[in-house]
Design a protein around this motif. Structure first.
Motif, PDB file in Angstrom:
ATOM      1  N   LEU A 171       0.455  -1.212  -0.027  1.00 40.33           N
ATOM      2  CA  LEU A 171      -0.055  -0.155   0.248  1.00 40.33           C
ATOM      3  C   LEU A 171       0.544   0.996   0.546  1.00 40.33           C
ATOM      4  CD1 LEU A 171      -2.943  -0.859   2.325  1.00 40.33           C
ATOM      5  CD2 LEU A 171      -2.783  -0.665   0.019  1.00 40.33           C
ATOM      6  N   ASP A 172       0.337   2.252  -0.442  1.00 45.05           N
ATOM      7  CA  ASP A 172       0.812   3.331  -0.101  1.00 45.05           C
ATOM      8  C   ASP A 172       0.954   4.105   1.030  1.00 45.05           C
ATOM      9  OD1 ASP A 172       1.309   3.903  -2.990  1.00 45.05           O
ATOM     10  OD2 ASP A 172      -0.869   5.612  -3.089  1.00 45.05           O
ATOM     11  N   VAL A 173       1.831   5.000   0.941  1.00 40.32           N
ATOM     12  CA  VAL A 173       2.753   5.393   2.094  1.00 40.32           C
ATOM     13  C   VAL A 173       1.443   6.071   3.447  1.00 40.32           C
ATOM     14  CG1 VAL A 173       3.586   6.333   4.077  1.00 40.32           C
ATOM     15  CG2 VAL A 173       5.226   5.510   1.495  1.00 40.32           C
ATOM     16  N   SER A 174       0.503   6.847   2.807  1.00 37.67           N
ATOM     17  CA  SER A 174      -0.571   7.666   2.923  1.00 37.67           C
ATOM     18  C   SER A 174      -1.444   6.162   4.013  1.00 37.67           C
ATOM     19  CB  SER A 174      -1.048   8.593   2.683  1.00 37.67           C
ATOM     20  OG  SER A 174      -2.203   7.810   1.418  1.00 37.67           O
ATOM     21  N   ILE A 175      -2.310   5.150   2.791  1.00 39.98           N
ATOM     22  CA  ILE A 175      -3.319   4.621   2.691  1.00 39.98           C
ATOM     23  C   ILE A 175      -2.631   3.402   4.011  1.00 39.98           C
ATOM     24  CG2 ILE A 175      -4.056   2.680   2.461  1.00 39.98           C
ATOM     25  CD1 ILE A 175      -5.166   5.423   1.301  1.00 39.98           C
ATOM     26  N   ARG A 176      -1.143   3.243   4.174  1.00 40.47           N
ATOM     27  CA  ARG A 176      -0.931   2.534   4.899  1.00 40.47           C
ATOM     28  C   ARG A 176      -0.922   2.856   6.414  1.00 40.47           C
ATOM     29  NH1 ARG A 176       5.725   1.289   3.742  1.00 40.47           N
ATOM     30  NH2 ARG A 176       4.607   0.545   1.935  1.00 40.47           N
ATOM     31  N   ALA A 177      -0.964   4.032   6.721  1.00 37.89           N
ATOM     32  CA  ALA A 177      -1.032   4.369   8.061  1.00 37.89           C
ATOM     33  C   ALA A 177      -2.235   4.691   8.849  1.00 37.89           C
ATOM     34  CB  ALA A 177      -0.832   6.668   8.034  1.00 37.89           C
ATOM     35  N   GLN A 178      -3.814   4.528   7.639  1.00 36.16           N
ATOM     36  CA  GLN A 178      -5.136   4.690   7.852  1.00 36.16           C
ATOM     37  C   GLN A 178      -4.873   2.693   8.720  1.00 36.16           C
ATOM     38  OE1 GLN A 178      -6.817   5.419   4.327  1.00 36.16           O
ATOM     39  NE2 GLN A 178      -6.077   7.814   4.761  1.00 36.16           N
ATOM     40  N   ILE A 179      -4.214   2.430   7.672  1.00 35.42           N
ATOM     41  CA  ILE A 179      -4.873   0.603   7.309  1.00 35.42           C
ATOM     42  C   ILE A 179      -4.521   0.093   9.022  1.00 35.42           C
ATOM     43  CG2 ILE A 179      -4.345  -1.934   6.899  1.00 35.42           C
ATOM     44  CD1 ILE A 179      -6.583  -0.310   5.039  1.00 35.42           C
ATOM     45  N   LEU A 180      -3.123   0.878   9.446  1.00 40.12           N
ATOM     46  CA  LEU A 180      -2.520   0.367  10.868  1.00 40.12           C
ATOM     47  C   LEU A 180      -3.419   1.061  12.188  1.00 40.12           C
ATOM     48  CD1 LEU A 180       0.969   1.456   9.851  1.00 40.12           C
ATOM     49  CD2 LEU A 180       0.377  -1.071  10.462  1.00 40.12           C
ATOM     50  N   ASN A 181      -3.881   2.864  12.242  1.00 44.09           N
ATOM     51  CA  ASN A 181      -4.758   3.014  12.884  1.00 44.09           C
ATOM     52  C   ASN A 181      -6.082   2.180  12.989  1.00 44.09           C
ATOM     53  OD1 ASN A 181      -3.490   5.724  13.563  1.00 44.09           O
ATOM     54  ND2 ASN A 181      -3.699   6.619  11.929  1.00 44.09           N
ATOM     55  N   LEU A 182      -7.015   2.219  11.505  1.00 45.05           N
ATOM     56  CA  LEU A 182      -7.552   0.807  12.550  1.00 45.05           C
ATOM     57  C   LEU A 182      -7.422  -0.493  12.099  1.00 45.05           C
ATOM     58  CD1 LEU A 182     -10.438   0.008  10.576  1.00 45.05           C
ATOM     59  CD2 LEU A 182      -9.603  -0.957   9.226  1.00 45.05           C
ATOM     60  N   LEU A 183      -6.437  -0.878  12.323  1.00 49.80           N
ATOM     61  CA  LEU A 183      -5.894  -2.181  12.861  1.00 49.80           C
ATOM     62  C   LEU A 183      -5.654  -1.718  14.797  1.00 49.80           C
ATOM     63  CD1 LEU A 183      -3.061  -4.105  10.675  1.00 49.80           C
ATOM     64  CD2 LEU A 183      -6.116  -4.818  11.290  1.00 49.80           C
ATOM     65  N   LEU A 184      -5.092  -1.124  15.143  1.00 48.04           N
ATOM     66  CA  LEU A 184      -4.639  -0.262  16.558  1.00 48.04           C
ATOM     67  C   LEU A 184      -6.937   0.094  17.564  1.00 48.04           C
ATOM     68  CD1 LEU A 184      -2.059   1.914  16.163  1.00 48.04           C
ATOM     69  CD2 LEU A 184      -2.216  -0.380  17.025  1.00 48.04           C
ATOM     70  N   ASP A 185      -7.350   0.351  16.686  1.00 50.98           N
ATOM     71  CA  ASP A 185      -8.552   0.683  16.817  1.00 50.98           C
ATOM     72  C   ASP A 185      -8.874  -0.917  17.248  1.00 50.98           C
ATOM     73  OD1 ASP A 185      -8.071   3.843  16.767  1.00 50.98           O
ATOM     74  OD2 ASP A 185      -9.235   3.848  15.092  1.00 50.98           O
TER      75      ASP A 185
END
Ligand SMILES: Nc1ncnc2c1ncn2[C@@H]1O[C@H](COP(=O)(O)OP(=O)(O)OP(=O)(O)O)[C@@H](O)[C@H]1O
Ligand SMILES: [Mg+2]
Length: 256
Positions: free
Chosen positions: A176-190
């Protein structure tokens, strides 16, 4: 409560080859925690993930999931255990049936594990999509009609549907692109905060590992060469293999 994942003295060889495989693998993962598994290409990360998912069996040692001996379970016992551990792959396209739309993909766990009555599938699938930040209208789309980030969200929605104790994620954000990567990591953390699910998170990207994992393990040529709190290992790596991984990420050197 027993740990979500407990691996004792596991070894795996492929045929009579001296390379590849795993040896002396010991690790424990507690409920609600994230353990990162890092290592160079070919170090054995996916081999270990496949053992945990029981897509292959170890030559010796034991793997326990929430106290259940996975290596000894088969048939009905294994079927009952299945919903408790799920996997998310690097490329969900390879894991999805390309002829199934999102509705169908997300219906599978509901049907297989009898989670909700049939007449409630649509509402349940809409809720699953919303939970991972997707519009319920995406239900009609096919995997090829989704972006990489949307596809990975659908894969995560499918994985959490059965309320698993453990999700094994093999390089889930590498494509994934870097910006999308952060969103997915945040989703996993939530989702972890909401549900207490544990993650075994495979990555060769230490910036990602630092963002998501409490503890990390470094694999080199099939065995564990370093382990500890992520911050501690990254700040003061001991093993040569760890140092090489850190050298490969210029930013990390500056932060450390
Ligand atoms: N089914 C198999 N038969 C023979 N050798 C295998 C098999 N699966 C993996 N190997 C070997 O075991 C080693 C570890 O492979 P594995 O896929 O676990 O590495 P990895 O750490 O996931 O690497 P990558 O970062 O590239 O995904 C490699 O040398 C690989 O060639
Ligand atoms: Mg791999």
């Amino acid at each position: 409560m027993p740990p979500v994942l407990e691996i004792r003295d596991v070894a795996k060889r492929f045929g009579d080859r001296s390379t590849g495989g795993l040896r002396d693998i010991n690790l424990t993962l507690a409920r609600g925690e994230t353990l990162a598994l890092v290592g160079a290409s070919g170090s054995g990360k996916t081999t270990l993930a496949r053992l945990v998912m029981r897509l292959s069996t170890p030559d010796r040692g034991s793997i326990r999931l929430s106290g259940h001996d996975l290596t000894a379970s088969r048939g009905e016992a294994l079927r009952l255990l299945r919903p408790k551990f799920q996997m998310v792959f690097q490329d969900p396209l390879a894991a999805f049936n390309p002829r199934a739309n999102v509705r169908r993909i997300l219906e599978d766990p509901l049907r297989l594990h009898g989670l909700v009555p049939k007449e409630e599938y649509d509402a349940a699938i809409a809720a699953m999509l919303e939970r991972v930040g997707l519009n319920a209208e995406l239900m009609q789309r096919y995997p090829l009609e989704l972006s990489g980030g949307q596809r990975q969200r659908v894969a995560i929605a499918r994985a959490i549907a059965t309320k698993p104790d453990l999700i094994v994620l093999d390089e889930p954000v590498s494509a994934l692109d870097v910006s999308i990567r952060a969103q997915i990591l945040n989703l996993l953390l939530d989702l972890q905060e909401e549900t207490g699910v544990a993650y075994l998170f495979i990555s060769h990207d230490l910036a990602v590992v630092r963002a998501i994992a409490d503890h990390m393990i470094v694999l080199d040529e099939g065995h564990i060469v370093e382990r500890g709190l992520t911050e501690t290992v990254l700040a003061a790596p001991q093993a040569e293999a760890t140092k090489i991984l850190i050298e490969a990420v210029p930013k990390l050197k500056v932060w450390a």
